[in-house]
Every structure is written in structure tokens, then in C-alpha cells.
Design a protein around this motif. Structure first.
Motif, PDB file in Angstrom:
ATOM      1  N   ARG A  75      -4.503  -3.182   3.650  1.00 37.12           N
ATOM      2  CA  ARG A  75      -3.425  -2.267   4.071  1.00 37.12           C
ATOM      3  C   ARG A  75      -2.672  -1.720   2.854  1.00 37.12           C
ATOM      4  NH1 ARG A  75      -3.153  -5.778   8.457  1.00 37.12           N
ATOM      5  NH2 ARG A  75      -1.616  -7.110   7.476  1.00 37.12           N
ATOM      6  N   SER A  76      -2.406  -2.566   1.867  1.00 46.29           N
ATOM      7  CA  SER A  76      -1.668  -2.089   0.684  1.00 46.29           C
ATOM      8  C   SER A  76      -2.509  -1.066  -0.094  1.00 46.29           C
ATOM      9  CB  SER A  76      -1.241  -3.249  -0.210  1.00 46.29           C
ATOM     10  OG  SER A  76      -2.343  -3.825  -0.858  1.00 46.29           O
ATOM     11  N   ASP A  79      -2.492   2.431   1.496  1.00 45.00           N
ATOM     12  CA  ASP A  79      -1.248   3.174   1.343  1.00 45.00           C
ATOM     13  C   ASP A  79      -1.147   3.896   0.001  1.00 45.00           C
ATOM     14  OD1 ASP A  79      -0.414   2.443   3.865  1.00 45.00           O
ATOM     15  OD2 ASP A  79       0.709   0.686   3.148  1.00 45.00           O
ATOM     16  N   THR A 102      -7.275   1.977   9.160  1.00 46.88           N
ATOM     17  CA  THR A 102      -6.901   1.549   7.813  1.00 46.88           C
ATOM     18  C   THR A 102      -8.092   1.682   6.880  1.00 46.88           C
ATOM     19  OG1 THR A 102      -5.257   0.023   8.714  1.00 46.88           O
ATOM     20  CG2 THR A 102      -5.964  -0.370   6.449  1.00 46.88           C
TER      21      THR A 102
END
Length: 186
Positions: A75-76, A79, A102
């Protein structure tokens, strides 16, 4: 040579060449390589103050906690808009804690579709990971996992790159780069 406009995300079964090919592609396009296994190790070290490899982390945390940590790392990365080559851990596409959206946000999904009879000897050369070492028949378990994960790789991939013979990594990477560069708008 055209550099892709989106990050390139390599997925496939254990020892299909994600990290090795990823390093070569990253050098070719002069971009960073992000190996999600190394990112997971770094996150574990930040949280615990201890360095450990993914195998040790998996043994210590157990599969569910390991997969949750892996999902946080993914997820990081999703982003970040930075262009790079990403080498996914072998189980990421089947990780139930990682949403398909994602994975799509990471970049161009490339499935390194290696024949299991090529990948398994590579696994043996590097030592059995915990999830295979505990199996009564590690090779049968590897084949089962390969078969089980295949639909996830297929769904993830915008580009399927078959690896049907053992060849030098630079040669395989050059062929993969050419396919990606030809289909630049994939």
C-alpha cells in the motif's frame, strides 16, 4: 530505446527472476529498483529494531501477520508516483490483504511466467524456504503453490512474459525490455 512511462512491476513464482531481471531493467532505464521483500525487511527492522530476512520474519510472525505486513508495504508503494521497477514477493498477488486495485496502482504488471521445472531447481540451490521445508514433499508443494497462484498472476498481468528455458539473465532481460518498450502504452 524508449523508457516506459509507468513503473514496471514484476510478479511471478519464487525464483522466477524478479529481482535479477529487475536490477537489469532498472539499470537499463536508469531508475531505482524496489524489491518488496527488502522493503518488508526494512519495515520489520524499523518496528522491532532488529534486522531479519524474509524467511526469518515469516517464521517469527507466522503467515497471517507476515502477509499483513507485506500488504502495508505494498500500500505504501502504491501511494508513490515515482517511476521505478518493482520486484514483488512471490506471494503478493495471492495475498488476501492486498486489494487488486492497490496492485494495479503500482504500475505495469508483468508476469514472469516461468516453467516450474526451471524454477524449482533454483529454489533448491538457494535452500528451501519455511513454507516448503515443512512439507512432506517440497517439490509437490511448490507445484501446488505455483498452480494455486497462477490465476492471481494471470489477473494481475498486463503483460505475460513466458520463461521456458534456462538462459542468461541479461539475455532474458533484454528480450523483456524490448517487449515492454514496444508496447509502451500497455
Amino acid at each position: 530505446m524508449n523508457r516506459p512511462t509507468r513503473p514496471v512491476v514484476l510478479a511471478g513464482i519464487k525464483h522466477c527472476g524478479k529481482s535479477t531481471l529487475g536490477r537489469i531493467l532498472a539499470r537499463r532505464w536508469n531508475v531505482p529498483l524496489v524489491d518488496t521483500d527488502l522493503e518488508l525487511e526494512a519495515e520489520f527492522a524499523r518496528r522491532t529494531g532488529r534486522a531479519a530476512g524474509t524467511r526469518e520474519i515469516f517464521r517469527e510472525l507466522g503467515e497471517e501477520a507476515f502477509r499483513k505486513l507485506e500488504a502495508e508495504v505494498i500500500r505504501s508503494l502504491a501511494d508513490s508516483p515515482e517511476f521505478r521497477v518493482i520486484a514483488l514477493g512471490g506471494g503478493v498477488v495471492s495475498n488476501r490483504f492486498v486489494e487488486p486495485e492497490t496492485l494495479r496502482r503500482l504500475g505495469l504488471g508483468v508476469w514472469l511466467d516461468i516453467r516450474p521445472e526451471i524454477a524449482y531447481p533454483r529454489v533448491l540451490r538457494r535452500g528451501l524456504p519455511p513454507f516448503l521445508a515443512s512439507a512432506a514433499d517440497p517439490e509437490a508443494e511448490f507445484l501446488r503453490i505455483h498452480h494455486e497462484r497462477e490465476p492471481g498472476f494471470r489477473a494481475f498481468a498486463e503483460l505475460r512474459f513466458p520463461i521456458e528455458t534456462e538462459r542468461p539473465a541479461p539475455q532474458v532481460a533484454a528480450e523483456l525490455a524490448e517487449q515492454i518498450e514496444k508496447g509502451i502504452d500497455l
